[in-house]
Write a protein that holds these residues in place. Structure first.
Motif, mmCIF file in Angstrom:
data_model
loop_
_atom_site.group_PDB
_atom_site.id
_atom_site.type_symbol
_atom_site.label_atom_id
_atom_site.label_comp_id
_atom_site.label_asym_id
_atom_site.label_seq_id
_atom_site.Cartn_x
_atom_site.Cartn_y
_atom_site.Cartn_z
ATOM 1 N N LEU A 54 0.827 -1.209 0.000
ATOM 2 C CA LEU A 54 0.000 0.000 0.000
ATOM 3 C C LEU A 54 0.861 1.258 0.000
ATOM 4 N N GLU A 55 1.953 1.231 0.754
ATOM 5 C CA GLU A 55 2.864 2.376 0.786
ATOM 6 C C GLU A 55 3.487 2.612 -0.585
ATOM 7 N N ALA A 56 3.903 1.533 -1.257
ATOM 8 C CA ALA A 56 4.483 1.666 -2.595
ATOM 9 C C ALA A 56 3.455 2.227 -3.578
ATOM 10 N N LYS A 57 2.216 1.774 -3.459
ATOM 11 C CA LYS A 57 1.153 2.269 -4.332
ATOM 12 C C LYS A 57 0.900 3.752 -4.075
ATOM 13 N N ASP A 58 0.875 4.143 -2.808
ATOM 14 C CA ASP A 58 0.651 5.544 -2.464
ATOM 15 C C ASP A 58 1.791 6.430 -2.958
ATOM 16 N N LYS A 59 3.028 5.951 -2.805
ATOM 17 C CA LYS A 59 4.167 6.732 -3.284
ATOM 18 C C LYS A 59 4.127 6.874 -4.803
ATOM 19 N N ALA A 60 3.778 5.803 -5.501
ATOM 20 C CA ALA A 60 3.705 5.869 -6.957
ATOM 21 C C ALA A 60 2.630 6.858 -7.400
ATOM 22 N N MET A 61 1.490 6.821 -6.727
ATOM 23 C CA MET A 61 0.411 7.734 -7.089
ATOM 24 C C MET A 61 0.800 9.177 -6.788
ATOM 25 N N ALA A 62 1.436 9.400 -5.650
ATOM 26 C CA ALA A 62 1.861 10.752 -5.294
ATOM 27 C C ALA A 62 2.904 11.275 -6.288
ATOM 28 N N PHE A 63 3.814 10.401 -6.709
ATOM 29 C CA PHE A 63 4.827 10.803 -7.691
ATOM 30 C C PHE A 63 4.173 11.142 -9.030
ATOM 31 N N GLU A 64 3.196 10.336 -9.423
ATOM 32 C CA GLU A 64 2.494 10.594 -10.683
ATOM 33 C C GLU A 64 1.703 11.891 -10.639
ATOM 34 N N MET A 65 1.229 12.259 -9.454
ATOM 35 C CA MET A 65 0.469 13.505 -9.306
ATOM 36 C C MET A 65 1.374 14.727 -9.194
ATOM 37 N N GLY A 66 2.683 14.505 -9.154
ATOM 38 C CA GLY A 66 3.612 15.636 -9.170
ATOM 39 C C GLY A 66 4.143 16.049 -7.815
ATOM 40 N N ASP A 67 4.142 15.156 -6.850
ATOM 41 C CA ASP A 67 4.691 15.474 -5.525
ATOM 42 C C ASP A 67 6.201 15.698 -5.655
ATOM 43 N N LYS A 68 6.641 16.901 -5.276
ATOM 44 C CA LYS A 68 8.055 17.267 -5.425
ATOM 45 C C LYS A 68 8.937 16.654 -4.341
ATOM 46 N N SER A 69 8.341 16.145 -3.261
ATOM 47 C CA SER A 69 9.140 15.579 -2.166
ATOM 48 C C SER A 69 9.608 14.152 -2.459
ATOM 49 N N LEU A 70 9.035 13.535 -3.495
ATOM 50 C CA LEU A 70 9.404 12.166 -3.847
ATOM 51 C C LEU A 70 10.230 12.157 -5.126
ATOM 52 N N SER A 71 11.263 11.335 -5.123
ATOM 53 C CA SER A 71 12.031 11.148 -6.348
ATOM 54 C C SER A 71 11.635 9.808 -6.966
ATOM 55 N N LEU A 72 12.004 9.637 -8.204
ATOM 56 C CA LEU A 72 11.716 8.374 -8.877
ATOM 57 C C LEU A 72 12.423 7.218 -8.174
ATOM 58 N N ALA A 73 13.619 7.486 -7.655
ATOM 59 C CA ALA A 73 14.366 6.447 -6.941
ATOM 60 C C ALA A 73 13.617 5.993 -5.689
ATOM 61 N N ASP A 74 13.021 6.939 -4.958
ATOM 62 C CA ASP A 74 12.252 6.574 -3.762
ATOM 63 C C ASP A 74 11.082 5.664 -4.117
ATOM 64 N N VAL A 75 10.403 6.003 -5.194
ATOM 65 C CA VAL A 75 9.255 5.213 -5.622
ATOM 66 C C VAL A 75 9.699 3.816 -6.049
ATOM 67 N N MET A 76 10.776 3.745 -6.817
ATOM 68 C CA MET A 76 11.254 2.454 -7.298
ATOM 69 C C MET A 76 11.764 1.580 -6.148
ATOM 70 N N VAL A 77 12.430 2.179 -5.171
ATOM 71 C CA VAL A 77 12.907 1.411 -4.014
ATOM 72 C C VAL A 77 11.717 0.856 -3.226
ATOM 73 N N ALA A 78 10.691 1.670 -3.029
ATOM 74 C CA ALA A 78 9.503 1.200 -2.307
ATOM 75 C C ALA A 78 8.827 0.064 -3.060
ATOM 76 N N LYS A 79 8.737 0.187 -4.392
ATOM 77 C CA LYS A 79 8.123 -0.880 -5.187
ATOM 78 C C LYS A 79 8.951 -2.161 -5.136
ATOM 79 N N GLU A 80 10.267 -2.044 -5.196
ATOM 80 C CA GLU A 80 11.124 -3.235 -5.135
ATOM 81 C C GLU A 80 11.057 -3.906 -3.768
ATOM 82 N N LYS A 81 11.033 -3.101 -2.704
ATOM 83 C CA LYS A 81 10.909 -3.673 -1.353
ATOM 84 C C LYS A 81 9.614 -4.457 -1.220
#
Length: 108
Positions: A54-81
């Motif tokens: 759920l956290e990985a999904k939320d981070k991906a959605m936030a990144f897609e919506m343009g959240d400047k506090s998240l980087s692509l690396a953060d999203v990818m690390v959460a998805k891989e974990k």
């Protein structure tokens, strides 16, 4: 979240060894007090894997919506974990099913 599949597997082996010793000593017919702990451990692990997904999904959605506090690396690390945790859960499930099948195939 740190999935410790090896520790779960070791605990299962120790429980199997303890059961084998209990079968060798018929006077020691008791309930296994660690079985409830294993069930709790497994339930907590499943809850943790779910929360990681759920956290990985939320981070991906936030990144897609343009959240400047998240980087692509953060999203990818959460998805891989979450992916690794899910794969570990599948492996534990497969080991439990194999053990169940072996027990069911034992002659009585």
């Amino acid at each position: 979240m740190d999935i410790k599949a090896q520790s779960i597997y070791q605990e299962m082996q120790s429980m199997a060894a303890q059961t084998k010793m209990d079968l060798d000593q018929p006077a020691a017919i008791q309930g296994n007090p660690s079985s409830q702990n294993f069930a709790d451990l497994l339930g907590n692990a499943l809850d943790t894997v779910n929360s990681m997904q759920l956290e990985a999904k939320d981070k991906a959605m936030a990144f897609e919506m343009g959240d400047k506090s998240l980087s692509l690396a953060d999203v990818m690390v959460a998805k891989e974990k979450s992916s690794i945790a899910f794969e570990a859960t599948i492996q534990v499930r497969n080991k439990v099913l194999d053990a169940y099948k072996q027990i069911m195939n034992m002659p009585v």
